[in-house]
Design a protein around this motif. Structure first.
Motif, short mmCIF file in Angstrom:
data_model
loop_
_atom_site.label_atom_id
_atom_site.label_comp_id
_atom_site.label_asym_id
_atom_site.label_seq_id
_atom_site.Cartn_x
_atom_site.Cartn_y
_atom_site.Cartn_z
N ALA A 28 -8.04 -10.30 26.24
CA ALA A 28 -9.18 -10.99 25.63
C ALA A 28 -8.82 -12.40 25.19
N GLY A 29 -7.57 -12.82 25.40
CA GLY A 29 -7.18 -14.18 25.09
C GLY A 29 -6.48 -14.38 23.76
N TYR A 30 -6.13 -13.28 23.07
CA TYR A 30 -5.41 -13.38 21.81
C TYR A 30 -3.90 -13.34 22.08
N ARG A 31 -3.13 -13.69 21.08
CA ARG A 31 -1.67 -13.63 21.15
C ARG A 31 -1.19 -12.45 20.33
N PRO A 32 -0.93 -11.31 20.95
CA PRO A 32 -0.51 -10.15 20.19
C PRO A 32 0.96 -10.18 19.80
N ALA A 33 1.19 -9.84 18.54
CA ALA A 33 2.54 -9.63 18.02
C ALA A 33 2.58 -8.19 17.53
N ILE A 34 3.76 -7.59 17.54
CA ILE A 34 3.87 -6.19 17.14
C ILE A 34 4.88 -6.06 16.01
N ALA A 35 4.49 -5.36 14.96
CA ALA A 35 5.39 -5.05 13.84
C ALA A 35 5.89 -3.63 14.06
N VAL A 36 7.16 -3.48 14.33
CA VAL A 36 7.74 -2.20 14.73
C VAL A 36 8.59 -1.63 13.60
N SER A 37 8.26 -0.39 13.22
CA SER A 37 9.01 0.26 12.14
C SER A 37 9.77 1.48 12.64
N GLU A 59 6.96 4.46 5.05
CA GLU A 59 7.19 5.11 3.75
C GLU A 59 8.16 4.33 2.87
N ASP A 60 8.79 3.32 3.43
CA ASP A 60 9.75 2.49 2.69
C ASP A 60 8.98 1.49 1.83
N PRO A 61 9.42 1.24 0.60
CA PRO A 61 8.72 0.27 -0.24
C PRO A 61 8.71 -1.15 0.33
N GLY A 62 9.57 -1.43 1.29
CA GLY A 62 9.61 -2.76 1.90
C GLY A 62 8.61 -2.98 3.02
N TYR A 63 7.85 -1.94 3.39
CA TYR A 63 6.91 -2.04 4.51
C TYR A 63 5.85 -3.11 4.27
N VAL A 64 5.11 -2.99 3.18
CA VAL A 64 4.03 -3.94 2.90
C VAL A 64 4.57 -5.36 2.70
N PRO A 65 5.65 -5.55 1.91
CA PRO A 65 6.18 -6.91 1.80
C PRO A 65 6.62 -7.51 3.13
N ALA A 66 7.13 -6.67 4.04
CA ALA A 66 7.54 -7.18 5.36
C ALA A 66 6.33 -7.65 6.16
N ILE A 67 5.25 -6.91 6.10
CA ILE A 67 4.01 -7.32 6.77
C ILE A 67 3.50 -8.62 6.15
N VAL A 85 -1.39 6.25 9.40
CA VAL A 85 -0.32 6.05 8.41
C VAL A 85 -0.16 4.58 8.06
N ALA A 86 -0.37 3.70 9.01
CA ALA A 86 -0.30 2.26 8.72
C ALA A 86 -1.47 1.85 7.82
N LEU A 87 -2.64 2.37 8.09
CA LEU A 87 -3.79 2.09 7.23
C LEU A 87 -3.50 2.49 5.79
N LEU A 88 -2.99 3.70 5.61
CA LEU A 88 -2.69 4.20 4.27
C LEU A 88 -1.58 3.37 3.61
N ALA A 89 -0.53 3.03 4.37
CA ALA A 89 0.57 2.25 3.81
C ALA A 89 0.10 0.87 3.37
N LEU A 90 -0.89 0.32 4.06
CA LEU A 90 -1.41 -1.00 3.73
C LEU A 90 -2.50 -0.94 2.66
N GLY A 91 -2.79 0.27 2.18
CA GLY A 91 -3.75 0.41 1.08
C GLY A 91 -5.19 0.47 1.50
N VAL A 92 -5.43 0.75 2.77
CA VAL A 92 -6.82 0.86 3.26
C VAL A 92 -7.28 2.30 3.05
N SER A 93 -8.41 2.47 2.46
CA SER A 93 -8.96 3.80 2.21
C SER A 93 -9.43 4.41 3.52
N VAL A 94 -8.97 5.62 3.79
CA VAL A 94 -9.34 6.34 5.00
C VAL A 94 -10.18 7.55 4.61
N PRO A 95 -11.44 7.61 5.07
CA PRO A 95 -12.30 8.74 4.67
C PRO A 95 -11.84 10.05 5.26
#
Length: 95
Positions: A28-37, A59-67, A85-95
């Motif tokens: 679609a013309g974007y530049r994708p980068a990947i954060a690998v844990s 699950e590591d406390p450094g996950y969000v600061p690294a993002i 799991v990424a949504l939850l780690a980033l604090g996004v509410s999942v119904p």
């Protein structure tokens, strides 16, 4: 062509969701980068992935600061969590 960077999370070595996201974003013309844990990532090995960032496990406390730190390095348009799991780690509410 968009040229904006999008940061995609990859939380498992064989998860195909992040691979599909990286391919679709690039086409679609974007530049994708990947954060690998997780060490190896199909999305990180993809020819469509323009940048790979190793970060702590979700699950590591450094996950969000690294993002957050990565988001200061490039002008990212957004973060695309490719798993629940990424949504939850980033604090996004999942119904």
């Amino acid at each position: 062509m968009h040229k904006e960077w999008v940061l995609v999370t990859s939380d498992g070595p064989q998860l195909r969701d992040s691979l599909v996201a990286v391919r679709a974003l690039a086409q679609a013309g974007y530049r994708p980068a990947i954060a690998v844990s997780c060490g190896f990532s199909l999305a990180g090995a993809s020819r469509y992935c323009l940048r790979r960032i190793d970060i702590p496990h979700h699950e590591d406390p450094g996950y969000v600061p690294a993002i957050q730190e990565e988001l200061t390095r490039l002008p990212y348009l957004t973060v695309l969590p490719a798993s629940e799991v990424a949504l939850l780690a980033l604090g996004v509410s999942v119904p």
